[in-house]
Design a protein around this motif. Structure first.
Motif, mmCIF file in Angstrom:
data_model
loop_
_atom_site.group_PDB
_atom_site.id
_atom_site.type_symbol
_atom_site.label_atom_id
_atom_site.label_comp_id
_atom_site.label_asym_id
_atom_site.label_seq_id
_atom_site.Cartn_x
_atom_site.Cartn_y
_atom_site.Cartn_z
ATOM 1 N N HIS A 22 -4.679 1.784 7.879
ATOM 2 C CA HIS A 22 -4.892 1.216 6.507
ATOM 3 C C HIS A 22 -6.514 0.820 6.460
ATOM 4 C CE1 HIS A 22 -4.716 -0.190 2.087
ATOM 5 N NE2 HIS A 22 -5.650 -1.780 3.147
ATOM 6 N N CYS A 68 0.886 -0.944 -0.207
ATOM 7 C CA CYS A 68 -0.360 -0.134 0.090
ATOM 8 C C CYS A 68 0.530 1.295 0.282
ATOM 9 C CB CYS A 68 -1.080 -0.285 1.378
ATOM 10 S SG CYS A 68 -1.442 1.810 1.585
ATOM 11 N N HIS A 96 -6.670 2.870 0.226
ATOM 12 C CA HIS A 96 -6.431 3.326 1.234
ATOM 13 C C HIS A 96 -6.927 4.227 1.353
ATOM 14 C CE1 HIS A 96 -3.219 4.422 4.934
ATOM 15 N NE2 HIS A 96 -4.407 4.817 4.828
ATOM 16 N N CYS A 114 0.601 3.275 3.374
ATOM 17 C CA CYS A 114 0.726 3.067 4.606
ATOM 18 C C CYS A 114 2.166 3.211 4.416
ATOM 19 C CB CYS A 114 0.427 1.611 4.019
ATOM 20 S SG CYS A 114 -1.399 1.214 5.521
HETATM 21 ZN ZN LIG Z 1 -2.667 1.672 3.964
#
Ligand SMILES: [Zn+2]
Length: 287
Positions: free
Chosen positions: A50, A7, A101, A10
């Motif tokens: 997340h 991600c 996200h 993240c």
């Molecule tokens: Zn994320």
């Protein structure tokens, strides 16, 4: 925890992406520039946890994001002085979400900038269909409310309890105001031999009686709301609308009903006072 490599947001939150232009990071949210800002100052506000879907955020995360959005929007406004600002959030592929996200775009706008955002003309549904859609969402909202936590419910109950207490205080205040008024008017009617003054006193009894019966009615309505919330029925969180505790379609007005008037707190107090006034007036008329 999601692998920061899978991600990109993240990764930025964890500090793995050295190229990211970070505006700021707090315990709860991170604010940074996207890879390709659409306009000058285009900024993303994301929760540190997340979460892919907007509706999976907790209430606390929602508040933190709201505060961060406001704070960042103000900074963009005072720093860049744009002519306008779009706040854009996309959840789901149909809504053009690409990074899974949750993120809010803050897009500062100037006339003739690169951004295009076009709303369709006309309404998506006719009037009747809109009313049905409205009812569906409102019903779902009631179900939503039944999932409130125990702490919120306790707080809600204490708010309702405060109204009940205030109503009973108002009721005893109206009684303690009325007594001297009645004593003075009836007494003055007798000494000045004026039946009209006695009738004026009767009018005061009526007005205070209706007021008091209404306090009682409101108190009952809020007690009912209290019982419904305590029983965990689907009342929206922190709602102070007693009509929600009554059968659908019931309207709570400010005109007391017969059971309120007949109640021990109203009829035995105001009834004799009214009769006494009428007696005094009648006696003065017939003399
Ligand atoms: Zn994320």
């Amino acid at each position: 925890m999601v692998n920061p490599a899978s991600c990109p947001f993240c990764g930025i939150i964890a500090g793995y992406d050295a190229s990211a232009r970070l505006v700021y990071r707090s315990q709860e949210v991170t604010v940074f520039f996207p890879l390709e800002p659409a306009t000058r100052g285009h900024t993303l506000v994301v929760p540190n946890r997340h979460v892919a879907d907007l509706t999976d955020l907790t209430a606390a995360e929602g508040r933190d994001l709201g505060e961060a959005l406001l704070k960042t929007a103000r900074a963009i406004r005072s720093g860049l002085a744009p002519d306008g600002l779009n706040v854009i959030q996309s959840t789901g592929a149909a809504a053009t979400q690409t990074v899974p996200h949750v993120h809010f775009h803050l897009v500062p706008r100037w006339p003739g900038d690169r951004m295009t955002l076009q709303w369709p003309m006309g309404a998506a549904e006719d009037d009747q269909a809109q009313n049905r859609t409205l009812a569906v969402i409102q019903a779902a909202l009631l179900n939503e409310a039944s999932t409130v936590g125990a702490e919120d419910r306790r707080q809600h109950l204490s708010f309702i309890q405060a109204v009940v207490t205030r109503m009973s205080q108002a009721s005893s205040a109206s009684k303690s105001w009325l007594l001297p008024i009645v004593t003075v008017t009836y007494g003055y009617a007798i000494t000045s031999k004026s039946p009209f003054v006695a009738l004026l006193g009767c009018l005061a009894v009526l007005v205070f009686g209706v007021l008091d019966a209404n306090y009682l009615k409101q108190e009952r309505a809020f007690r009912k709301l209290y019982d419904e919330v305590a029983a965990g029925r689907p009342i929206p969180a922190f709602s102070m609308n007693p009509a929600l505790a009554s059968p659908a379609g019931t309207r709570v007005n400010y005109w007391p009903d017969w059971p309120d008037v007949r109640s021990w707190a109203v009829a035995p107090v105001y009834g004799p006072l009214l009769l006494a006034g009428l007696g005094v007036a009648g006696w003065l008329f017939c003399r």
